[in-house]
Design an enzyme around this catalytic site. Sequence first.
Site, PDB file in Angstrom:
ATOM      1  N   HIS A  43       0.817  -1.207   0.000  1.00  0.00           N
ATOM      2  CA  HIS A  43       0.000   0.000   0.000  1.00  0.00           C
ATOM      3  C   HIS A  43       0.850   1.256   0.000  1.00  0.00           C
ATOM      4  CE1 HIS A  43       0.459  -0.603   4.468  1.00  0.00           C
ATOM      5  NE2 HIS A  43       0.560   0.718   4.453  1.00  0.00           N
ATOM      6  N   HIS A  76       3.913   7.332   3.246  1.00  0.00           N
ATOM      7  CA  HIS A  76       4.878   6.234   3.197  1.00  0.00           C
ATOM      8  C   HIS A  76       4.508   5.214   2.130  1.00  0.00           C
ATOM      9  CE1 HIS A  76       1.750   4.552   5.897  1.00  0.00           C
ATOM     10  NE2 HIS A  76       2.115   3.383   5.399  1.00  0.00           N
ATOM     11  N   GLU A 132       7.621   1.476   5.072  1.00  0.00           N
ATOM     12  CA  GLU A 132       7.099   0.469   5.997  1.00  0.00           C
ATOM     13  C   GLU A 132       7.391  -0.913   5.410  1.00  0.00           C
ATOM     14  OE1 GLU A 132       2.785  -1.059   7.791  1.00  0.00           O
ATOM     15  OE2 GLU A 132       2.897   0.838   6.707  1.00  0.00           O
TER      16      GLU A 132
END
Length: 145
Positions: free
Chosen positions: A8, A87, A136
């Site tokens: 994502h 992110h 991440e």
Amino acid sequence: MKLGRLNHVGVAVPDMADAIAYYRDVMGAALITAPFDMPEQGVKVAFVNTPGEHDTAGTQIELIEPLGETSPIAGFIAKNPAGGQHHLCYEVEDIEAAREWFTAQGKRILGPTRIGAHGTPIFFLHPKDMLGQLTEIMETPREQH
């Protein structure tokens, strides 16, 4: 260590309802999860699901809104009042092996490994070590949101 798929893109938003309306009404997103609070991370989260090839799950957009002034996202919104990309999140098969590999590469890990919005372990890498992008790393989830 083998990097998996882009799971994502995190987008910080000042107002979750407005962001959901934008993705639904302007972008034509059909599948948006109901927002849910993650008080341990100081955020409210909703996922915009994009289609992938051959009816597989595509990359998601993670909408993240601060939960209060002490949220880690609050500072980002203060600097970017309209919100913006926060992110990128990549999957890995083994979170601890990935953590060890990134550490051995001299990459700075921000905080401990913890459970993320998909219910799997995650950690973040410092943007200065990742071409300016907060990154991440998450263990591949068994089920997609």
